[in-house]
Scaffold this active site. Sequence first.
Site, mmCIF file in Angstrom:
data_model
loop_
_atom_site.group_PDB
_atom_site.id
_atom_site.type_symbol
_atom_site.label_atom_id
_atom_site.label_comp_id
_atom_site.label_asym_id
_atom_site.label_seq_id
_atom_site.Cartn_x
_atom_site.Cartn_y
_atom_site.Cartn_z
ATOM 1 N N TYR A 49 32.782 30.805 40.151
ATOM 2 C CA TYR A 49 33.760 31.615 39.434
ATOM 3 C C TYR A 49 33.504 31.426 37.944
ATOM 4 C CZ TYR A 49 38.513 33.451 38.455
ATOM 5 O OH TYR A 49 39.585 34.176 37.999
ATOM 6 N N ARG B 68 34.770 46.277 33.099
ATOM 7 C CA ARG B 68 35.212 45.276 32.112
ATOM 8 C C ARG B 68 35.144 43.899 32.748
ATOM 9 N NH1 ARG B 68 38.900 41.974 30.628
ATOM 10 N NH2 ARG B 68 40.015 42.277 32.598
ATOM 11 N N LYS C 224 35.508 35.741 43.462
ATOM 12 C CA LYS C 224 36.941 35.678 43.750
ATOM 13 C C LYS C 224 37.193 35.414 45.228
ATOM 14 C CE LYS C 224 39.103 36.952 39.790
ATOM 15 N NZ LYS C 224 40.335 36.449 39.193
ATOM 16 N N GLU D 226 40.090 44.185 40.380
ATOM 17 C CA GLU D 226 39.532 43.169 39.502
ATOM 18 C C GLU D 226 38.651 43.791 38.421
ATOM 19 O OE1 GLU D 226 39.275 39.404 38.133
ATOM 20 O OE2 GLU D 226 40.359 39.969 39.948
ATOM 21 N N ASP D 227 38.928 43.445 37.185
ATOM 22 C CA ASP D 227 38.085 43.800 36.030
ATOM 23 C C ASP D 227 37.833 45.297 35.889
ATOM 24 O OD1 ASP D 227 38.092 41.217 35.303
ATOM 25 O OD2 ASP D 227 36.022 40.780 35.796
ATOM 26 N N ASP E 213 44.730 41.648 39.505
ATOM 27 C CA ASP E 213 44.751 40.252 39.075
ATOM 28 C C ASP E 213 44.720 40.121 37.561
ATOM 29 O OD1 ASP E 213 44.721 37.422 39.556
ATOM 30 O OD2 ASP E 213 42.609 37.436 38.977
ATOM 31 N N ASP E 214 44.002 41.018 36.875
ATOM 32 C CA ASP E 214 43.924 40.930 35.420
ATOM 33 C C ASP E 214 45.290 41.172 34.784
ATOM 34 O OD1 ASP E 214 40.955 40.742 35.346
ATOM 35 O OD2 ASP E 214 41.124 42.728 36.224
ATOM 36 N N ASN F 250 37.792 34.831 28.828
ATOM 37 C CA ASN F 250 36.650 34.299 29.563
ATOM 38 C C ASN F 250 35.410 35.140 29.256
ATOM 39 O OD1 ASN F 250 37.951 32.224 31.149
ATOM 40 N ND2 ASN F 250 38.978 33.846 32.261
#
Length: 599
Positions: A143, A196, A214, A285-286, A308-309, A442
């Site tokens: 991760y 992203r 993930k 995600e992203d 999640d973001d 991150n």
Amino acid sequence: MSVICNRSRLTSSLIKRLKYQIAIVSNHRSFTTSEGHRPAIVNKRSLDILHDPWFNKGTAFSMTERDRLDLRGLLPPNVMTTEQQINRFMADLRRLEKQTKDGPSDPNALAKWRILNRLHDRNETMYYKVLIANIAEYAPIVYTPTVGLVCQNYSGLYRRPRGMYFSADDRGEMMSMVYNWPADQVDMIVVTDGSRILGLGDLGIQGIGIAIGKLDLYVAAAGINPQRVLPVMIDVGTNNEKLLKDPQYLGLQENRLDGEDYLAVIDEFMEAVYTRWPNVIVQFEDFQTKWAFKLLQRYRHNYRMFNDDVQGTAGVAIAGLLGAVRAQGRPMIDFPKQKIVVAGAGSAGVGVLNAARKTMARMLGNNESAYESARSQFWVVDAKGLITEEREDIDPEVRPFAWKANEINRQGLKEGASLAEVVLEAFKGSTSTKPAIFAMSNPTKNAECTPEEAFSTVGDHIIYASGSPFQNVDLGNGKTGHVNQGNNMYLFPGIGLGTLLSGSEIVSDGMLQAAAERLAGYMTEEEVLSGVIYPSTSRIRDITKEVAAAVVKEAIEEDLAEGYRGMDVRELQKLNEEELLEYVENNMWNPEYPTLVYK
């Protein structure tokens, strides 16, 4: 005051023929059936078994199984225990990681990822056994931060397929494509469009690395059965000029779809996966900010999904902020008195703003007046400075937090004021004895400030947290500046597991809030008073169990729970706190070799 910156093939008939179940009965409850302890009926033998990472045990196959599965003579004669296998692998890893260098900038991380990935490709049970036993060391490898490096180089690292790819060229075919996946049951999907990835921008199809990473944590932390997870990449093109010109790039080399064409692809994907797997949970995600909120609102009331973001990052930040209140020796109910500056107005930053405002409002009475009152505790700063109503083209999600000109002028600030100016103004009149600084971006190189910079600039009394791992800071005189990792892995596995075990058809705000509050309360008073507001990742399975139980409990209280497997909602409602934790734990998969039966 706080500053937040922001497989090998498995035939469908196999699953259908998993008839045997072993019930481990504790007391008088039937919910103690232990996940992962069921014999598996397989329709393959010989080398086919050895080449299947879902069922391969390597040298751990017993002599009885070797005879039953036509393996005698295909393996060395000595039958190894799992402990012996792990010891051999770890010794090999320590030796190979020194030899598989990737240059002076990152000599070991990518080498470790390669070695672990090879194990994943040949023996999933052993892979997860190693990962769980060494989670503090290897979570940063599978991760963040190493997964960012993996995504940047994924086209060159790709060796064998893992997960599914749906592209713009597959429009009209996705409903049939989902049946190409060999598992008849999928509990968890992590999906990205690669637009992203972490703080690295548009990485196109290479972003599937984040979905894989993930789901590794869903298995390791939440005990989701690895045969029932699915990483997904939706390839709608890329606007990354380097990838568009790269002859090794594995994705569509065309500009990204946008507008209604883009939405049509995501809609078709969602309809397809929920047609085949009606109870699956999908984690987005992203996705770039312009789509993250829009897709969340588009699907969250009809599907078991969350972003999640937006929601996971917000929950972890809220848990940390509540912990920072506790670190001052105050009760969490004092949270509405905190002043919060958020640097960054993307999906994560706005998610934190919304969650923090809702938390404050709930503590102030949970009415419209309380919600409006909470707004005055926030300042939002982006690349152009402080956001006020004088800003042109304010994002609709940010507008509720834009200060009115007359209000902000009274504070001596104006549109576009710098982060330093805003922080200094917010500090005025603050009674906080331990200001919190959260550098949450991150991977590691994108952190807004290092812990050394934070402690040396503000003082040794601060509470510091980052998104990726850093080492604690030696403050001298025997003092240690604790570095907390405010990582989403503390929450999203428990949110997913709790939603699964509750049977809730949606992931509600209340369930997310319950998860954040449970994480905030996980640390002892002694720990938080010393500046430790997040637990060690070595405790991740216990943390996830606690978070999942809180999510299930909230789903029951909101009348959203519908039960799971043999546990119907009426039985769920009867469980006390201890029994609820037991229910969660006994539905967490453990990496133990199942007995294999050929038929």
